[in-house]
Design an enzyme around this catalytic site. Sequence first.
Site, PDB file in Angstrom:
ATOM      1  N   LEU A  35       0.820  -1.205   0.000  1.00  0.00           N
ATOM      2  CA  LEU A  35       0.000   0.000   0.000  1.00  0.00           C
ATOM      3  C   LEU A  35       0.858   1.260   0.000  1.00  0.00           C
ATOM      4  O   LEU A  35       0.535   2.246  -0.663  1.00  0.00           O
ATOM      5  CB  LEU A  35      -0.934   0.004   1.211  1.00  0.00           C
ATOM      6  CG  LEU A  35      -1.875  -1.195   1.365  1.00  0.00           C
ATOM      7  CD1 LEU A  35      -2.760  -1.019   2.600  1.00  0.00           C
ATOM      8  CD2 LEU A  35      -2.727  -1.401   0.124  1.00  0.00           C
ATOM      9  N   ASP A  77      13.717   1.467  10.533  1.00  0.00           N
ATOM     10  CA  ASP A  77      12.974   0.474  11.300  1.00  0.00           C
ATOM     11  C   ASP A  77      12.038   1.253  12.227  1.00  0.00           C
ATOM     12  O   ASP A  77      12.491   1.899  13.169  1.00  0.00           O
ATOM     13  CB  ASP A  77      13.943  -0.396  12.112  1.00  0.00           C
ATOM     14  CG  ASP A  77      13.237  -1.388  13.023  1.00  0.00           C
ATOM     15  OD1 ASP A  77      11.984  -1.409  13.055  1.00  0.00           O
ATOM     16  OD2 ASP A  77      13.941  -2.152  13.712  1.00  0.00           O
ATOM     17  N   SER A 172      -7.522  -0.767   9.959  1.00  0.00           N
ATOM     18  CA  SER A 172      -7.926  -2.011   9.309  1.00  0.00           C
ATOM     19  C   SER A 172      -9.367  -2.297   9.675  1.00  0.00           C
ATOM     20  O   SER A 172      -9.875  -1.818  10.702  1.00  0.00           O
ATOM     21  CB  SER A 172      -7.036  -3.171   9.787  1.00  0.00           C
ATOM     22  OG  SER A 172      -7.586  -4.421   9.438  1.00  0.00           O
ATOM     23  N   TYR A 185      -3.452  -7.709  16.752  1.00  0.00           N
ATOM     24  CA  TYR A 185      -3.573  -6.917  15.522  1.00  0.00           C
ATOM     25  C   TYR A 185      -4.750  -5.954  15.628  1.00  0.00           C
ATOM     26  O   TYR A 185      -4.629  -4.767  15.301  1.00  0.00           O
ATOM     27  CB  TYR A 185      -3.747  -7.860  14.331  1.00  0.00           C
ATOM     28  CG  TYR A 185      -3.816  -7.148  13.000  1.00  0.00           C
ATOM     29  CD1 TYR A 185      -2.671  -6.580  12.437  1.00  0.00           C
ATOM     30  CD2 TYR A 185      -5.014  -7.040  12.302  1.00  0.00           C
ATOM     31  CE1 TYR A 185      -2.723  -5.920  11.222  1.00  0.00           C
ATOM     32  CE2 TYR A 185      -5.074  -6.387  11.083  1.00  0.00           C
ATOM     33  CZ  TYR A 185      -3.934  -5.824  10.543  1.00  0.00           C
ATOM     34  OH  TYR A 185      -3.995  -5.175   9.335  1.00  0.00           O
TER      35      TYR A 185
END
Length: 280
Positions: A35, A77, A172, A185
Amino acid sequence: MSPELDYIVLYIDLEKYTMKISGRTFVVSGGASGLGRACVLDICKKGGYAAILDMNEELGGALVKELGAEARFFRCDVSDTESIAAAVKGLTAWTHEMGKPLGGIIPAAGVGRPGLILDKNLNPMSLDSMDFVLNINLRGTLDVVRQVLPLLASAPPCGPDSERGIVIMVASAAAFEGQMGQVTYAASKGAVASMTLPMARDLSRFGIRVVTIAPSMFDSAMTAVMSDKVKTGLKKAMEFPVRAGMPEEFSSLVVQAIENVMLNGVVIRLDGATRMPSKL
């Protein structure tokens, strides 16, 4: 005045209030693939510049080679504060060198590591597994945003609204209906969704907007490792279209969020009316 002329005047006024991508720099974490990569491509197509923050130097380098001077790769990172700080130092120097002020922050780096909070043998999920997901999806998102914000807030204001830019975060569908094995998650993405409005309120004084996009299953490195059984099960929960979303469909909404100044403090579901079941 005729209806045709009314329309022309309205169109010109709306153009005046549209945030311009051209000539501005956008920071995209996770920008070397999936994405994030689609966002980088669309931003550069619109005349913008992209600072690509990612750990994959090979993919990042290839993308910069494809785009040329409009993009620059910075190894980063997002779970490491010092790594983010080094990337921000580099991209700050790059924006000054190019004379292209910052216009937005898109923290798109994310991971998924499924696991039950308690398995059938009564073993609780390990903290290492939880920390891995939370450190990238939640802490990494916040850390990238907070470290880049001073640069965005010091950019020259643009347009009649004196806007400086936008933060576009990635949640999400799992933030709203996470499935079995998605506790961590869902927690990470739910937190991203819930901090959208307070962040918008914090940043309003600087002319900075905040929008979060909550996609369902999209073609990405994360979904590429899913089994065919899982993908088939997910399709049963889809209404229309019955397929995974394409990265370009995600980045198209990102462009809309950048350009439409009235989009602020909102979480937008991008899921084709998919509502996830308890289990597949």
